[in-house]
Design a protein around this motif. Sequence first.
Motif, mmCIF file in Angstrom:
data_model
loop_
_atom_site.group_PDB
_atom_site.id
_atom_site.type_symbol
_atom_site.label_atom_id
_atom_site.label_comp_id
_atom_site.label_asym_id
_atom_site.label_seq_id
_atom_site.Cartn_x
_atom_site.Cartn_y
_atom_site.Cartn_z
ATOM 1 N N ASP A 48 0.870 -1.159 0.000
ATOM 2 C CA ASP A 48 0.000 0.000 0.000
ATOM 3 C C ASP A 48 0.916 1.220 0.000
ATOM 4 O O ASP A 48 1.730 1.386 0.921
ATOM 5 N N ILE A 49 0.812 2.049 -1.035
ATOM 6 C CA ILE A 49 1.784 3.125 -1.228
ATOM 7 C C ILE A 49 1.820 4.072 -0.025
ATOM 8 O O ILE A 49 2.894 4.441 0.452
ATOM 9 N N GLU A 50 0.641 4.428 0.469
ATOM 10 C CA GLU A 50 0.571 5.433 1.523
ATOM 11 C C GLU A 50 1.153 4.949 2.848
ATOM 12 O O GLU A 50 1.964 5.630 3.465
ATOM 13 N N SER A 51 0.728 3.753 3.263
ATOM 14 C CA SER A 51 1.161 3.256 4.575
ATOM 15 C C SER A 51 2.461 2.464 4.497
ATOM 16 O O SER A 51 3.118 2.231 5.501
ATOM 17 N N GLY A 52 2.813 2.022 3.303
ATOM 18 C CA GLY A 52 3.991 1.178 3.158
ATOM 19 C C GLY A 52 3.752 -0.256 3.605
ATOM 20 O O GLY A 52 4.666 -1.071 3.655
ATOM 21 N N ARG A 53 2.506 -0.579 3.939
ATOM 22 C CA ARG A 53 2.202 -1.932 4.412
ATOM 23 C C ARG A 53 2.242 -2.972 3.306
ATOM 24 O O ARG A 53 1.872 -2.694 2.165
ATOM 25 N N LEU A 54 2.624 -4.181 3.738
ATOM 26 C CA LEU A 54 2.653 -5.321 2.821
ATOM 27 C C LEU A 54 1.223 -5.803 2.578
ATOM 28 O O LEU A 54 0.521 -6.172 3.519
ATOM 29 N N ILE A 55 0.790 -5.800 1.327
ATOM 30 C CA ILE A 55 -0.569 -6.280 1.041
ATOM 31 C C ILE A 55 -0.547 -7.644 0.345
ATOM 32 O O ILE A 55 -1.560 -8.308 0.222
ATOM 33 N N GLY A 56 0.625 -8.047 -0.116
ATOM 34 C CA GLY A 56 0.732 -9.345 -0.763
ATOM 35 C C GLY A 56 2.113 -9.534 -1.356
ATOM 36 O O GLY A 56 2.983 -8.666 -1.201
ATOM 37 N N VAL A 57 2.296 -10.668 -2.000
ATOM 38 C CA VAL A 57 3.542 -10.911 -2.731
ATOM 39 C C VAL A 57 3.176 -11.592 -4.053
ATOM 40 O O VAL A 57 2.136 -12.225 -4.162
ATOM 41 N N GLU A 58 4.048 -11.437 -5.037
ATOM 42 C CA GLU A 58 3.911 -12.200 -6.275
ATOM 43 C C GLU A 58 5.013 -13.249 -6.312
ATOM 44 O O GLU A 58 6.189 -12.945 -6.079
ATOM 45 N N ALA A 59 4.618 -14.478 -6.590
ATOM 46 C CA ALA A 59 5.589 -15.563 -6.737
ATOM 47 C C ALA A 59 6.186 -15.495 -8.137
ATOM 48 O O ALA A 59 5.462 -15.419 -9.121
ATOM 49 N N LEU A 60 7.518 -15.492 -8.216
ATOM 50 C CA LEU A 60 8.200 -15.439 -9.515
ATOM 51 C C LEU A 60 9.181 -16.602 -9.589
ATOM 52 O O LEU A 60 10.030 -16.769 -8.716
ATOM 53 N N ALA A 97 3.999 -22.130 -3.787
ATOM 54 C CA ALA A 97 3.627 -20.778 -3.348
ATOM 55 C C ALA A 97 2.597 -20.854 -2.218
ATOM 56 O O ALA A 97 2.698 -20.128 -1.223
ATOM 57 N N CYS A 98 1.616 -21.747 -2.359
ATOM 58 C CA CYS A 98 0.586 -21.873 -1.327
ATOM 59 C C CYS A 98 1.175 -22.463 -0.046
ATOM 60 O O CYS A 98 0.810 -22.063 1.061
ATOM 61 N N ARG A 99 2.081 -23.417 -0.185
ATOM 62 C CA ARG A 99 2.772 -23.973 0.982
ATOM 63 C C ARG A 99 3.544 -22.897 1.732
ATOM 64 O O ARG A 99 3.593 -22.863 2.946
ATOM 65 N N GLN A 100 4.185 -22.014 0.962
ATOM 66 C CA GLN A 100 5.003 -20.965 1.560
ATOM 67 C C GLN A 100 4.176 -20.051 2.468
ATOM 68 O O GLN A 100 4.669 -19.573 3.490
ATOM 69 N N ALA A 115 0.089 -13.926 -4.999
ATOM 70 C CA ALA A 115 -0.260 -13.856 -6.416
ATOM 71 C C ALA A 115 0.607 -14.840 -7.194
ATOM 72 O O ALA A 115 1.825 -14.874 -7.026
ATOM 73 N N VAL A 116 -0.040 -15.658 -8.019
ATOM 74 C CA VAL A 116 0.658 -16.677 -8.807
ATOM 75 C C VAL A 116 0.314 -16.496 -10.287
ATOM 76 O O VAL A 116 -0.861 -16.350 -10.640
ATOM 77 N N GLN A 147 -4.397 -15.315 -5.291
ATOM 78 C CA GLN A 147 -4.826 -14.517 -6.435
ATOM 79 C C GLN A 147 -4.061 -15.008 -7.661
ATOM 80 O O GLN A 147 -2.838 -15.098 -7.633
ATOM 81 N N LEU A 148 -4.792 -15.352 -8.692
ATOM 82 C CA LEU A 148 -4.118 -15.839 -9.894
ATOM 83 C C LEU A 148 -3.995 -14.702 -10.893
ATOM 84 O O LEU A 148 -4.916 -13.906 -11.062
ATOM 85 N N GLU A 149 -2.826 -14.610 -11.522
ATOM 86 C CA GLU A 149 -2.589 -13.562 -12.515
ATOM 87 C C GLU A 149 -2.586 -14.174 -13.910
ATOM 88 O O GLU A 149 -1.828 -15.112 -14.173
ATOM 89 N N VAL A 150 -3.423 -13.643 -14.758
ATOM 90 C CA VAL A 150 -3.408 -14.063 -16.163
ATOM 91 C C VAL A 150 -3.346 -12.815 -17.034
ATOM 92 O O VAL A 150 -3.799 -11.749 -16.631
ATOM 93 N N THR A 151 -2.770 -12.941 -18.216
ATOM 94 C CA THR A 151 -2.733 -11.789 -19.108
ATOM 95 C C THR A 151 -4.053 -11.692 -19.870
ATOM 96 O O THR A 151 -4.838 -12.640 -19.900
#
Length: 278
Positions: A48-60, A97-100, A115-116, A147-151
């Motif tokens: 979150d840009i304003e608070s700097g809080r972690l809202i999630g991660v993307e698995a790469l 990713a889900c295990r992590q 996010a995967v 959250q799944l990411e698709v193009t």
Amino acid sequence: AKSRGRNGYQFYAPDMDGEGVLRLRMEALLRRAIERGEIFLHYQPQVDIESGRLIGVEALVRWTNPELGSVSPVRFIPMAEETGFINQIGEWVLLEACRQMGRWDEAGLVVPKMAVNLSVRQVERGAMAPQVARVLAETSLAPHRLQLEVTESVIMNTGDALAFVHELHAMGVGLAIDDFGTGYSSLAYLKQLPVDVLKIDRSFIKDIALDSDDEAIAIAIIQLGKSMHLSVIAEGVETEEQAAFLLRHGCTRAQGYLYGRPVAPGELLQEWGQDERR
Ligand code: C2E
Ligand code: CA
Ligand code: CA
Ligand code: CA
């Protein structure tokens, strides 16, 4: 003709140039990469840009091979897609990713969302929804934390995408449209889909403050997200100036080197484990 591969081996392949040989070698190595433990995941924070809080991660996904060194996913993902091996990689990535998430939970770091990325090939195959259900059951991850990411092209060009997307929604799993703005989704079509997030492609973010066309596109996507009640996240945010621009125009979420590079799970824990606001 005799050619010498980059790795130093001798090849005798009359109709192949060095690049072709390397490619075949790489394909062969990639097929065994999972079983050899060469595939692993890095995770990039979304904040979150304003608070700097972690809202999630993307698995790469990452691949490091003794012979090839570390190979970029930009190189090996398309290769895996062509050979169909992406299905095995994708299944491994989703489960890992889900295990992590469970491991971080136990270590006291709550990462709200994982996010995967999904490849078109995985969605095309038509077995994705049961796979997601299986992985959630196996890892006991709450569906809303995935959250799944698709193009856009996955959604637009895959016959089964519509059914899949609705099944995901019914399960409570989130859906993000990746690289948004680079494809050509029909907005009328998008509107009918239970999409949760638009990810503004990095190509529109990188020239903010330099290129007014890109700025206009970024603003248009933010507005579109607003009017369609979707959340919008900007990818590839590298500077404070870009972050300030996004915030000014109503985009409150970002991912990019400004907040953190993709890192190993232990490093994410170190960075965000104590005080999530850093
Ligand atoms: P993507 O999904 O658009 O992922 C974002 C890429 O941008 C990542 O590259 C990330 O490291 C990079 N990035 C993030 N922030 C910044 C920044 O501030 N500046 C710059 N210059 N780059 C940034 P990466 O990890 O090399 O992945 C490249 C692409 O490979 C991904 O693009 C995605 O399309 C594909 N990919 C990666 N992991 C997976 C996976 O598990 N499955 C599938 N199907 N594709 C994957
Ligand atoms: Ca992505
Ligand atoms: Ca992306
Ligand atoms: Ca991108």
